[in-house]
Design a protein around this motif. Structure first.
Motif, mmCIF file in Angstrom:
data_model
loop_
_atom_site.group_PDB
_atom_site.id
_atom_site.type_symbol
_atom_site.label_atom_id
_atom_site.label_comp_id
_atom_site.label_asym_id
_atom_site.label_seq_id
_atom_site.Cartn_x
_atom_site.Cartn_y
_atom_site.Cartn_z
ATOM 1 N N GLU A 307 -8.384 5.804 -13.085
ATOM 2 C CA GLU A 307 -8.291 4.677 -13.215
ATOM 3 C C GLU A 307 -7.104 3.613 -13.869
ATOM 4 O O GLU A 307 -6.684 2.449 -13.793
ATOM 5 N N GLU A 308 -6.366 4.761 -14.523
ATOM 6 C CA GLU A 308 -5.825 4.647 -15.197
ATOM 7 C C GLU A 308 -4.559 4.311 -15.034
ATOM 8 O O GLU A 308 -2.990 4.630 -15.473
ATOM 9 N N TYR A 309 -4.451 5.755 -13.850
ATOM 10 C CA TYR A 309 -2.777 6.149 -12.849
ATOM 11 C C TYR A 309 -2.453 5.258 -12.733
ATOM 12 O O TYR A 309 -2.512 4.303 -11.882
ATOM 13 N N THR A 310 -0.768 4.889 -12.935
ATOM 14 C CA THR A 310 0.716 3.905 -12.441
ATOM 15 C C THR A 310 1.759 4.376 -12.374
ATOM 16 O O THR A 310 2.378 3.657 -11.842
ATOM 17 N N TYR A 311 1.464 5.690 -11.628
ATOM 18 C CA TYR A 311 2.782 6.466 -11.067
ATOM 19 C C TYR A 311 2.676 6.336 -9.897
ATOM 20 O O TYR A 311 2.269 7.030 -9.622
ATOM 21 N N ASN A 312 4.183 6.021 -9.802
ATOM 22 C CA ASN A 312 4.231 6.038 -7.771
ATOM 23 C C ASN A 312 3.351 5.537 -7.342
ATOM 24 O O ASN A 312 3.259 5.377 -6.214
ATOM 25 N N ASP A 481 12.452 6.661 11.554
ATOM 26 C CA ASP A 481 11.604 6.256 11.635
ATOM 27 C C ASP A 481 10.797 5.567 9.915
ATOM 28 O O ASP A 481 11.526 5.788 8.958
ATOM 29 N N VAL A 482 10.315 3.966 10.299
ATOM 30 C CA VAL A 482 10.377 3.211 9.132
ATOM 31 C C VAL A 482 8.373 3.385 8.951
ATOM 32 O O VAL A 482 7.913 3.474 9.596
ATOM 33 N N GLY A 483 7.728 3.736 7.850
ATOM 34 C CA GLY A 483 6.463 3.571 7.240
ATOM 35 C C GLY A 483 6.389 3.142 5.991
ATOM 36 O O GLY A 483 7.835 2.874 5.252
ATOM 37 N N LEU A 484 5.439 2.747 5.513
ATOM 38 C CA LEU A 484 5.238 0.936 4.460
ATOM 39 C C LEU A 484 4.125 1.552 3.574
ATOM 40 O O LEU A 484 2.727 1.745 4.928
ATOM 41 N N GLY A 485 4.040 0.872 2.637
ATOM 42 C CA GLY A 485 2.794 0.655 1.536
ATOM 43 C C GLY A 485 2.259 2.216 1.264
ATOM 44 O O GLY A 485 0.685 2.039 0.581
ATOM 45 N N GLY A 486 2.763 3.096 1.618
ATOM 46 C CA GLY A 486 2.676 4.459 0.408
ATOM 47 C C GLY A 486 2.634 3.908 -0.966
ATOM 48 O O GLY A 486 3.652 3.641 -1.199
ATOM 49 N N GLY A 487 1.152 5.583 -1.785
ATOM 50 C CA GLY A 487 1.979 5.257 -2.919
ATOM 51 C C GLY A 487 0.193 5.985 -3.501
ATOM 52 O O GLY A 487 -0.324 6.316 -3.157
ATOM 53 N N LEU A 488 0.024 6.553 -4.543
ATOM 54 C CA LEU A 488 -0.260 7.387 -5.912
ATOM 55 C C LEU A 488 -1.765 5.666 -6.363
ATOM 56 O O LEU A 488 -1.834 5.337 -5.849
ATOM 57 N N GLY A 489 -1.731 6.505 -7.513
ATOM 58 C CA GLY A 489 -2.488 5.776 -8.262
ATOM 59 C C GLY A 489 -4.579 6.179 -8.373
ATOM 60 O O GLY A 489 -4.822 7.223 -8.054
ATOM 61 N N ASP A 490 -4.749 5.100 -8.638
ATOM 62 C CA ASP A 490 -5.988 5.789 -8.758
ATOM 63 C C ASP A 490 -7.059 5.824 -7.258
ATOM 64 O O ASP A 490 -8.082 6.121 -7.171
ATOM 65 N N GLU A 491 -5.797 4.847 -6.616
ATOM 66 C CA GLU A 491 -6.803 4.755 -5.116
ATOM 67 C C GLU A 491 -5.327 5.547 -3.908
ATOM 68 O O GLU A 491 -4.860 4.310 -3.627
ATOM 69 N N PRO A 492 -5.420 5.997 -4.224
ATOM 70 C CA PRO A 492 -3.443 6.426 -3.395
ATOM 71 C C PRO A 492 -3.789 7.199 -2.182
ATOM 72 O O PRO A 492 -5.675 6.436 -1.182
ATOM 73 N N GLN A 493 -2.785 6.358 -1.267
ATOM 74 C CA GLN A 493 -3.059 6.009 0.137
ATOM 75 C C GLN A 493 -1.268 6.535 0.997
ATOM 76 O O GLN A 493 -0.071 6.329 0.498
ATOM 77 N N PHE A 494 -1.379 6.937 2.121
ATOM 78 C CA PHE A 494 0.069 7.064 2.636
ATOM 79 C C PHE A 494 0.501 6.195 3.923
ATOM 80 O O PHE A 494 -0.631 5.671 3.820
ATOM 81 N N ALA A 495 1.213 6.292 3.895
ATOM 82 C CA ALA A 495 2.312 4.975 3.998
ATOM 83 C C ALA A 495 1.879 5.340 5.504
ATOM 84 O O ALA A 495 1.427 5.953 6.265
ATOM 85 N N ARG A 496 2.317 3.522 6.619
ATOM 86 C CA ARG A 496 1.838 3.399 7.760
ATOM 87 C C ARG A 496 3.126 3.518 8.649
ATOM 88 O O ARG A 496 3.660 2.882 8.898
ATOM 89 N N TRP A 497 3.102 4.767 9.682
ATOM 90 C CA TRP A 497 4.720 4.443 9.905
ATOM 91 C C TRP A 497 4.805 3.693 11.536
ATOM 92 O O TRP A 497 3.535 3.594 12.287
ATOM 93 N N VAL A 498 5.102 2.374 11.415
ATOM 94 C CA VAL A 498 4.520 1.051 11.945
ATOM 95 C C VAL A 498 6.245 0.608 12.724
ATOM 96 O O VAL A 498 6.354 -0.280 14.143
ATOM 97 N N THR A 499 7.471 1.730 12.630
ATOM 98 C CA THR A 499 8.841 1.786 13.177
ATOM 99 C C THR A 499 8.986 2.372 13.730
ATOM 100 O O THR A 499 9.412 3.522 12.677
ATOM 101 N N GLN A 500 9.746 3.288 15.137
ATOM 102 C CA GLN A 500 9.761 3.899 14.913
ATOM 103 C C GLN A 500 11.364 3.794 15.675
ATOM 104 O O GLN A 500 12.055 2.865 16.096
ATOM 105 N N ARG A 501 12.166 4.943 15.262
ATOM 106 C CA ARG A 501 13.780 5.249 16.097
ATOM 107 C C ARG A 501 14.487 4.297 15.771
ATOM 108 O O ARG A 501 15.450 3.981 16.434
ATOM 109 N N VAL A 502 14.716 3.914 14.404
ATOM 110 C CA VAL A 502 15.566 2.569 14.117
ATOM 111 C C VAL A 502 17.074 3.529 13.603
ATOM 112 O O VAL A 502 17.254 4.232 13.330
ATOM 113 N N PRO A 503 18.171 2.209 14.992
ATOM 114 C CA PRO A 503 19.551 3.511 14.386
ATOM 115 C C PRO A 503 20.380 3.132 13.376
ATOM 116 O O PRO A 503 19.694 2.344 12.165
ATOM 117 N N VAL A 504 20.375 3.983 12.318
ATOM 118 C CA VAL A 504 20.907 3.898 10.659
ATOM 119 C C VAL A 504 21.023 2.810 10.451
ATOM 120 O O VAL A 504 21.579 2.249 9.859
#
Length: 585
Positions: A307-312, A481-504
């Motif tokens: 519950e004290e995890y803050t890194y990333n 591809d663009v994903g959003l909302g990933g991170g670690l901590g006490d409740e880690p979660q992976f990014a959700r890939w919401v937008t595909q193949r955006v020209p750089v």
């Protein structure tokens, strides 16, 4: 049926590869038979050597393992000298020049353009100074990661450095653990901030308390089966085991042997322990560990500090270790932002000198590709912070600089689909100049990975970028591809890939529009990660509105058709010939 790699390993593997490697170095690159190159390139990985991509035949990336990211006094200078003398090739990077070192997300160091004939001399210099490339790659124990300032951090729950050092000594070069089904990634953390990122490792030891004889004793809870690679990310699973520091090697060795004996050797895609945990479940892993691999009674998991995890996490304190922080001995460690983890050889040497002048000479590497100078006393701190080098490697960077992570990309990697390092530098600079984060938001992580192998750990970033290709105005271009909302901590979660193949060239505009929507619609005090969590994928895709801006991308049409993304002669047939490799010529 065993894979080709397993057959190659059954013939020659582990420490015995070194003799053959040195023979090839003496005789020259061309002495490796054409029909045996795949086999030898795979074996060379055990000694930290990856052959570079098509068009760069005869050149290697060399990875130097630094357990927990610790570089003892003098060792950073050795790395800089090797980079300056040996890591120069026929291609010049327009941002980073001719020679540089890459700090990785696993607290290692990578050098490029290494010629086979130079390997014996490099090994000699490394080993004379306590450094090694042994098992930096290959199907074995990789570099052990954790809180890079273990043993010095004023916020440690338990000093993990003796444990990490012991594991490194026991299992690097250990024949019983040198040939595993695939790579074996271990994290050991003694800090309450979660900076070991144990959730994304094959094996993680995380600080936890357990009552022993009526007293709370600090040790480690054990998690198994995390990882990000390909499209199969997993968070490490709790196997209900608490272990005292002195028992960590027994449990670590038991789980490594379990993976050795039961891991899949017929399908390399499935040859990671995360898939074995999927198949067995954590309970069977614990049961098998107890019955077959340890000779003492395993203790149930203790009270953790997650519950004290803050890194990333993208919010809160200690999101990374950049800046000035207290050591437990009263001195300071200073985390410096190294944009995308790459530092020119001359700057590496300058930093080594500054570390010796203002601190103890020790430097450490974080999993966010940054460097940390330790042991800086209070009375030297202001002078150190005023050094000109720190204008380029700041302890107080822009959030867009601070949060940028990138893998090797098509510059050298055969797997990557897009250019990464220079592109993420250009993204960060444009965003710093053109985009303002909402008030109170001083962390914003953007990770760019050239493919689905996830070396840049894109799934645990606020904004995740993953290499793809698309067409624009009828022409093939590099895309993300663009994903959003990933991170670690006490409740880690992976990014959700919401937008595909955006020209750089439209990605910076897309991020700017995303940040604008975040600023306009966020709840008071809401973090970006929480903002993402309360929107569905269609809403998030609408926020990521690709747009051309004044940002220009000189590499967008490369699409891996050239031998080097920055070469003036930009066709694959313009690649330089195999370097002259016979020793002594």
């Amino acid at each position: 049926m065993p894979t080709d790699v397993e057959n190659w390993k059954s013939e020659v593997y582990g420490s015995e590869i070194r003799d053959r490697l040195f023979e090839f170095a003496e005789q020259g690159f061309d002495s490796i038979p054409d029909d045996e190159r795949d086999a030898w390139f795979e074996r060379f990985k055990w000694w930290g050597l990856y052959h570079q991509r098509n068009g760069q035949e005869g050149y290697f990336m060399m990875r130097i393992g630094t357990p927990n990211g610790v570089l003892e006094p003098g060792q950073l200078r050795v790395v800089g000298e090797i980079a300056d003398e040996y890591a120069r090739g026929p291609g010049t990077n327009p941002i980073f020049g001719d020679a540089y070192a890459d700090f990785t997300t696993r607290q290692s160091i990578q050098l490029h353009w290494i010629e086979l004939s130079d390997v014996p001399a490099i090994f000699e210099k490394l080993e004379e100074n306590g450094l090694s490339t042994q098992q930096a790659c290959g199907d074995s124990w990789r570099n052990i990661v954790g809180n890079p300032v273990a043993g010095k951090d004023g916020q440690e729950v338990i000093d993990a450095w003796p444990v990490i050092s012991d594991l490194n000594e026991r299992f690097k070069g250990n024949d019983d653990h040198s040939n595993l089904p695939r790579k074996w990634k271990v994290s050991v953390t003694g800090s309450a901030d979660g900076s070991g990122q144990g959730d994304i490792n094959d094996l993680a030891f995380e600080p936890a308390y357990r009552e022993v004889d009526g007293e709370d004793v600090v040790g480690f809870n054990v998690r198994v089966g995390g990882g990000l690679s390909r499209n199969e990310p997993r968070l490490a699973r709790d196997i209900d085991v608490w272990v005292s520091p002195e028992r960590v090697p027994d449990v670590a060795g038991g789980l490594s042997a379990l993976f050795r004996d039961y891991g899949d050797r017929e399908d390399r895609y499935n040859a990671r322990i995360k898939f074995l945990v999927d198949e067995w479940g954590p309970e069977k892993v614990r049961e098998t560990l107890q019955d077959e691999y340890v000779d003492f009674e395993l203790e149930p998991a203790g009270r953790d500090v997650r519950e004290e995890y803050t890194y990333n996490t993208g919010a809160g304190e200690r999101n990374d270790l950049v800046g000035v922080h207290d050591q437990k001995d009263g001195a300071n460690f200073v985390g410096l932002n190294v944009l995308v983890g790459r530092m020119g050889a001359a700057d590496v040497l300058d930093l080594a000198d500054l570390a010796a002048e203002y601190g103890s000479g020790e430097v450490r590497i974080s999993q966010r590709q940054n460097v940390i100078v330790t042991d800086v006393p209070d009375d030297a701190l202001d002078a150190f912070l005023a050094e000109p080098l720190l204008e380029h490697y700041s302890p107080e960077p822009s959030p867009f600089m601070r949060g940028s992570v990138a893998c090797t990309g098509t510059e050298f990697c055969s797997l990557s689909i897009v250019e990464t390092k220079n592109r993420q530098v250009r993204f960060a600079r444009w965003l710093k100049a053109n985009v303002d984060l909402p008030e109170g938001v001083d962390e914003f992580h953007i990770h760019l990975s050239g493919c689905t192998a996830s070396c840049a750990q894109p799934q645990i970033a606020d904004v995740s970028l993953r290499g793809m290709k698309t067409r624009k105005d009828g022409d093939p271009v590099e895309a993300l591809d663009v994903g959003l909302g990933g991170g670690l901590g006490d409740e880690p979660q992976f990014a959700r890939w919401v937008t595909q193949r955006v020209p750089v060239d439209e990605v910076p505009g897309a991020i700017a529009n995303l940040v604008e929507s975040f600023a306009a619609e966020r709840d008071e005090g809401e973090s970006f990660r929480a903002f993402v969590a309360r929107h569905d994928d269609d809403e998030l895709d609408a926020f990521v509105e690709p747009e051309e801006t004044d940002y220009e991308d000189p590499m967008m049409h490369n699409t891996k058709r050239t031998w080097y993304p920055y070469a003036e002669d930009d066709a694959m047939e313009d690649a330089p010939g195999v370097p002259e490799t016979p020793a002594g010529d």
